[in-house]
Design a protein around this motif. Structure first.
Motif, mmCIF file in Angstrom:
data_model
loop_
_atom_site.group_PDB
_atom_site.id
_atom_site.type_symbol
_atom_site.label_atom_id
_atom_site.label_comp_id
_atom_site.label_asym_id
_atom_site.label_seq_id
_atom_site.Cartn_x
_atom_site.Cartn_y
_atom_site.Cartn_z
ATOM 1 N N PRO A 1 17.557 58.000 64.984
ATOM 2 C CA PRO A 1 18.191 57.885 66.497
ATOM 3 C C PRO A 1 17.336 58.077 67.404
ATOM 4 C CG PRO A 1 19.933 59.757 65.276
ATOM 5 C CD PRO A 1 18.403 59.575 64.979
ATOM 6 N N GLY A 2 17.298 58.548 68.186
ATOM 7 C CA GLY A 2 15.885 57.740 69.424
ATOM 8 C C GLY A 2 15.296 57.179 68.966
ATOM 9 N N TRP A 3 14.387 56.648 67.278
ATOM 10 C CA TRP A 3 13.434 55.873 67.197
ATOM 11 C C TRP A 3 14.604 54.667 66.922
ATOM 12 C CZ3 TRP A 3 8.884 54.221 65.502
ATOM 13 C CH2 TRP A 3 8.904 52.891 64.607
ATOM 14 N N SER A 4 15.013 54.700 66.496
ATOM 15 C CA SER A 4 16.387 53.250 66.478
ATOM 16 C C SER A 4 16.860 52.663 68.185
ATOM 17 C CB SER A 4 17.570 52.861 65.829
ATOM 18 O OG SER A 4 17.475 53.864 64.743
ATOM 19 N N ASP A 5 17.267 53.544 69.047
ATOM 20 C CA ASP A 5 17.584 53.218 70.234
ATOM 21 C C ASP A 5 16.193 52.621 71.530
ATOM 22 O OD1 ASP A 5 19.998 53.616 72.035
ATOM 23 O OD2 ASP A 5 18.741 54.609 73.282
ATOM 24 N N SER A 6 15.176 53.470 71.554
ATOM 25 C CA SER A 6 14.233 52.677 71.696
ATOM 26 C C SER A 6 13.265 51.628 71.250
ATOM 27 C CB SER A 6 12.850 53.939 71.860
ATOM 28 O OG SER A 6 13.407 55.221 72.135
ATOM 29 N N ILE A 7 13.434 51.158 70.018
ATOM 30 C CA ILE A 7 13.241 49.876 69.697
ATOM 31 C C ILE A 7 14.388 48.929 69.881
ATOM 32 C CG2 ILE A 7 13.952 49.989 67.311
ATOM 33 C CD1 ILE A 7 11.040 49.989 66.102
ATOM 34 N N ALA A 8 15.126 49.231 70.280
ATOM 35 C CA ALA A 8 15.995 48.325 70.602
ATOM 36 C C ALA A 8 15.947 48.048 71.680
ATOM 37 C CB ALA A 8 17.115 48.720 70.100
ATOM 38 N N LYS A 9 15.777 49.145 72.615
ATOM 39 C CA LYS A 9 15.569 48.560 73.730
ATOM 40 C C LYS A 9 14.799 47.870 73.772
ATOM 41 C CE LYS A 9 15.368 51.015 78.701
ATOM 42 N NZ LYS A 9 15.575 52.525 79.423
ATOM 43 N N ARG A 10 12.991 47.715 73.824
ATOM 44 C CA ARG A 10 12.497 47.708 73.915
ATOM 45 C C ARG A 10 12.045 46.451 73.527
ATOM 46 N NH1 ARG A 10 8.394 46.390 77.336
ATOM 47 N NH2 ARG A 10 6.780 45.351 76.670
ATOM 48 N N LEU A 11 12.832 45.575 72.697
ATOM 49 C CA LEU A 11 13.021 44.369 71.983
ATOM 50 C C LEU A 11 14.406 43.480 73.406
ATOM 51 C CD1 LEU A 11 12.312 42.113 69.917
ATOM 52 C CD2 LEU A 11 14.209 42.400 68.701
ATOM 53 N N ARG A 12 14.836 44.195 73.760
ATOM 54 C CA ARG A 12 15.489 43.321 74.020
ATOM 55 C C ARG A 12 14.732 42.519 75.848
ATOM 56 N NH1 ARG A 12 21.321 45.722 77.841
ATOM 57 N NH2 ARG A 12 18.995 47.437 78.350
ATOM 58 N N GLU A 13 13.695 43.911 76.105
ATOM 59 C CA GLU A 13 13.106 44.268 77.086
ATOM 60 C C GLU A 13 12.328 42.678 77.081
ATOM 61 O OE1 GLU A 13 13.064 48.666 78.730
ATOM 62 O OE2 GLU A 13 11.566 47.867 77.874
ATOM 63 N N LEU A 14 11.600 42.853 76.311
ATOM 64 C CA LEU A 14 10.640 41.772 75.711
ATOM 65 C C LEU A 14 11.533 39.995 75.236
ATOM 66 C CD1 LEU A 14 9.182 43.174 72.730
ATOM 67 C CD2 LEU A 14 7.809 42.404 75.182
ATOM 68 N N ILE A 15 12.800 39.865 74.746
ATOM 69 C CA ILE A 15 13.102 38.755 75.086
ATOM 70 C C ILE A 15 14.039 38.504 76.348
ATOM 71 C CG2 ILE A 15 15.648 37.951 74.142
ATOM 72 C CD1 ILE A 15 15.357 39.347 71.690
ATOM 73 N N GLU A 16 13.930 39.048 77.284
ATOM 74 C CA GLU A 16 14.459 38.898 78.672
ATOM 75 C C GLU A 16 12.970 38.682 79.680
ATOM 76 O OE1 GLU A 16 15.882 43.027 80.054
ATOM 77 O OE2 GLU A 16 17.752 42.077 79.422
ATOM 78 N N LEU A 17 12.367 39.096 79.266
ATOM 79 C CA LEU A 17 10.546 39.008 80.718
ATOM 80 C C LEU A 17 9.985 37.274 79.694
ATOM 81 C CD1 LEU A 17 8.638 41.550 79.310
ATOM 82 C CD2 LEU A 17 9.169 40.803 81.358
#
Length: 422
Positions: free
Chosen positions: A404-420
């Motif tokens: 679950p920690g992997w999934s949460d981290s990877i989803a959060k990072r993709l959101r950051e990349l999209i916002e960037l």
């Protein structure tokens, strides 16, 4: 300006099947007289009829063939099909781009189906497409590929009208009429919708990565994204990359790249040699991982090539047998991932590779059948070495792909990349 009528493109080889196509046309109009039919002749020779909207000579001209119909007739059948297919694709795409058609349908044997399916594969996903075909009860993957073409078996040959064929065509006419009206209504609503459409995210999934993918999907949905999950069975990976090329996706979590293992070793779920290229070329924010690269997929046990039967394997279901990838195969897979990303990324700052160090699938964790730390390390090392100096970052997490920690981290990072990317 009054709205355009809902129109259906009907395309086929009218020199051999005019009677059947006229019947189809009549049943569409009989189903709903408010509809319009654009009858397109993609046959090999000229035929005249008042119902034909776009004549064979017009399709031939669109193909770029300039030697005339007589010269065309002297060519082999396969060459004629290629020429008429080229013209038909250009003709139909122009109609679609001008929003003059809202669905497309065809009748055919192998030749007509080849032309019609090639045309339909060039149209966007969700645009209604239907083929009534003599080959629809066999393997139709060549015709459908990664698109949403609907195929209906004709039961009898499309060679003269009879009670069975009329009933099949009646069903097809009613189906395409309904599809066209639903599509026309949908795009009308889209034009009038003032709300901002949610950004789409593509995720690849397999049974052995489901837990991690579902957790990432739910997290992304909580951020307001619309998430499309693609089953990584060859066509799934190609479908995701097609949507990326069509501009329908704003980001990708390519967590399950198992199709590359099947491409390498001859498994049944290969997505072909262009896998991993579309999103990279489009410059989409994406996170790529190594889900299920511990396995090669085959059919039932008795269909598996003999050379794999002495390998470490699992009978996943009665119809699916999976074989563990070796250290050498994992090294090559890592090289291919790095090479394809490095050679195709137009915006390397928006692509990242994430590696779950404790297992790439539910079968690759300690105590499970495919646990093999040496092979995994070969995969990870090849990726890291291959991407060195590329501008594509590699992140290693001390967890497995379903944590679950992997999934949460990877989803959060993709959101950051999209916002960037903005």
């Amino acid at each position: 300006m009054p709205p355009l009528k809902t129109s259906i493109a009907v395309i086929g080889t009218l020199d051999t099947k005019l009677e059947e196509f006229l019947y189809l046309r009549s049943r569409i109009l009989g189903n709903d007289p408010s509809l319009a039919v654009v009858l397109i002749d993609a046959g090999r020779s000229i035929i005249e009829h008042d119902a034909i909207t776009i004549k064979q000579c017009e399709v031939l001209k669109a193909s770029g063939f300039q030697r005339g119909d007589n010269a065309l007739m002297s060519l082999p059948r396969g060459d004629i099909i290629k020429i008429m297919t080229k013209g038909a694709i250009k003709t139909v795409k122009q109609l679609k781009d001008r929003e003059e058609i809202h669905a497309i349908i065809s009748l055919g044997g192998s030749g007509g189906t080849s032309i019609a399916s090639a045309v339909m594969r060039e149209l966007p996903v969700t645009f209604p497409k239907l083929i009534v075909s003599t080959v629809a009860s066999s393997d139709v993957s060549f015709y459908v590929a990664e698109t949403d073409i609907t195929m209906m078996y004709s039961v009898v040959d499309i060679a003269g009208l009879n009670e069975v064929l009329k009933a099949v065509v009646d069903n097809a006419a009613a189906a395409i009429a309904g599809m066209a009206k639903a599509y026309a209504k949908r795009i009308s609503n889209d034009h009038n919708d003032i709300e901002t459409t949610r950004k789409g995210i593509g995720i690849t999934m397999f049974g052995v990565t489901t837990k991690g993918v579902n957790a990432a999907r739910k997290r992304l949905e909580s951020y307001g994204f619309e998430v499309y999950v693609f089953h990584a069975t060859g066509s799934g990976g190609r479908a995701m990359e097609r949507l990326a090329t069509e501009g329908r996706l704003h980001g990708i979590l390519d967590l399950t790249t198992t199709e590359l293992a099947d491409e390498l070793a001859g498994g049944v779920f290969s997505a072909g040699s262009s896998r991993l290229m579309a999103a990279a070329r489009a410059g989409l924010p994406q996170i790529v991982s190594v889900g299920a690269l511990d396995m090669i997929n085959f059919g039932p046990m008795d269909t598996m090539p003999k050379k794999f039967r002495e390998r470490k394997l699992v009978e996943h279901t009665p119809s699916v047998t999976i074989v563990r990838t070796t250290e050498q195969e994992c090294d090559e897979l890592g090289r291919r991932i790095a090479q394809r990303l490095k050679e195709n990324c137009t915006r390397p700052e928006f692509t990242e590779v994430w590696l779950p160090l404790r297992g790439v699938s539910a079968l690759d964790v300690q105590g499970q059948a495919f646990y093999d730390k040496v092979s995994d390390e070969a995969l990870f090392t090849a990726i890291k070495n291959g991407l060195e100096g590329s501008g594509i970052s590699v992140n290693e997490l001390d967890t497995d792909i379903n944590d679950p920690g992997w999934s949460d981290s990877i989803a959060k990072r993709l959101r950051e990349l999209i916002e960037l990317k903005g």
